[in-house]
Motif scaffolding. Structure first.
Motif, PDB file in Angstrom:
ATOM      1  N   ASP A  27      -3.858  -7.226   5.974  1.00  0.00           N
ATOM      2  CA  ASP A  27      -4.593  -6.492   6.933  1.00  0.00           C
ATOM      3  C   ASP A  27      -5.760  -7.362   7.312  1.00  0.00           C
ATOM      4  O   ASP A  27      -5.965  -7.265   8.682  1.00  0.00           O
ATOM      5  CB  ASP A  27      -5.222  -5.210   5.937  1.00  0.00           C
ATOM      6  N   GLU A  30      -4.437  -9.655   9.913  1.00  0.00           N
ATOM      7  CA  GLU A  30      -3.704  -8.986  11.097  1.00  0.00           C
ATOM      8  C   GLU A  30      -5.114  -8.626  11.897  1.00  0.00           C
ATOM      9  O   GLU A  30      -5.232  -8.827  13.221  1.00  0.00           O
ATOM     10  CB  GLU A  30      -3.129  -7.554  10.551  1.00  0.00           C
ATOM     11  N   GLU A 118       0.545   1.239   9.775  1.00  0.00           N
ATOM     12  CA  GLU A 118      -0.424   0.552   9.014  1.00  0.00           C
ATOM     13  C   GLU A 118      -0.405   0.607   7.461  1.00  0.00           C
ATOM     14  O   GLU A 118      -0.490  -0.579   6.999  1.00  0.00           O
ATOM     15  CB  GLU A 118      -1.669   1.129   9.401  1.00  0.00           C
ATOM     16  N   GLU A 121       3.796  -1.173   6.775  1.00  0.00           N
ATOM     17  CA  GLU A 121       4.090  -2.505   7.144  1.00  0.00           C
ATOM     18  C   GLU A 121       4.180  -3.438   6.179  1.00  0.00           C
ATOM     19  O   GLU A 121       4.626  -4.524   5.974  1.00  0.00           O
ATOM     20  CB  GLU A 121       3.104  -2.694   8.201  1.00  0.00           C
ATOM     21  N   HIS A 122       3.372  -3.074   5.094  1.00  0.00           N
ATOM     22  CA  HIS A 122       3.438  -4.130   3.591  1.00  0.00           C
ATOM     23  C   HIS A 122       4.462  -3.931   2.662  1.00  0.00           C
ATOM     24  O   HIS A 122       4.546  -4.698   1.913  1.00  0.00           O
ATOM     25  CB  HIS A 122       1.933  -3.930   3.115  1.00  0.00           C
TER      26      HIS A 122
HETATM   27 CO    CO Z   1      -2.045  -2.469   6.989  1.00  0.00          CO
END
Ligand code: CO
Length: 152
Positions: A27, A30, A118, A121-122
């Motif tokens: 994050d 990003e 969000e 995505e991981h």
């Molecule tokens: Co995220």
């Protein structure tokens, strides 16, 4: 009686703190790469605003990311992603984009789709990602199917 496979997979998913910390790393990278793209640079203050954390926590994290080889951080000279940092950021942004498109395709609104992307995505296996990509390409090539689904 249910089967224990779900429990086993929950256990596997929570195996360690590593997942949490790698999500956070992703994050940060990003956000930094989005900021750099948007305004050419990223400041501690910007990052703290978008990550909802205090400036001192950002500083601490930036030092850790620097040690990990993801970026170069000098207190008064700003932040620069290394090749390693950029490639992680690029991969998260791609995953985010694919998830966003998929969720919007199945009729989820932009805000909720972004929020969910969000988080998810991981946690995507590369195979899942590849299949999502395939599914999106398929639906794009078959707009009538996409439309009849949305009209359900
Ligand atoms: Co995220």
């Amino acid at each position: 009686m249910g089967d224990s496979r779900r429990l086993d997979s929950i256990k596997a998913a929570h195996r360690s703190e590593r997942k949490k910390s790698s999500s956070r790393t992703e994050d940060y990278l990003e956000v930094i790469s989005e900021l750099v793209e948007l305004k050419g640079y990223a400041t501690t203050l910007d990052i703290s605003r978008y990550m909802h954390v205090s400036a001192p926590s950002v500083t601490k994290m930036l030092q850790r990311l620097d040690e990990g080889g993801y970026l170069e951080y000098e207190k008064y000279h700003g932040i620069k992603l290394t090749a390693r940092g950029s490639s992680v950021a690029e991969s998260v942004r791609q995953r985010h984009g694919i998830l966003l498109e998929f969720l919007e395709m199945i009729g989820v609104g932009y805000r909720a789709a972004n929020r969910d992307a969000e988080g998810i995505e991981h946690h995507l296996d590369p195979t899942t990602l590849a299949q999502l990509r395939k599914f999106i390409t398929f639906l794009r090539a078959n707009p009538k199917i996409a439309e009849s689904f949305r009209n359900l």
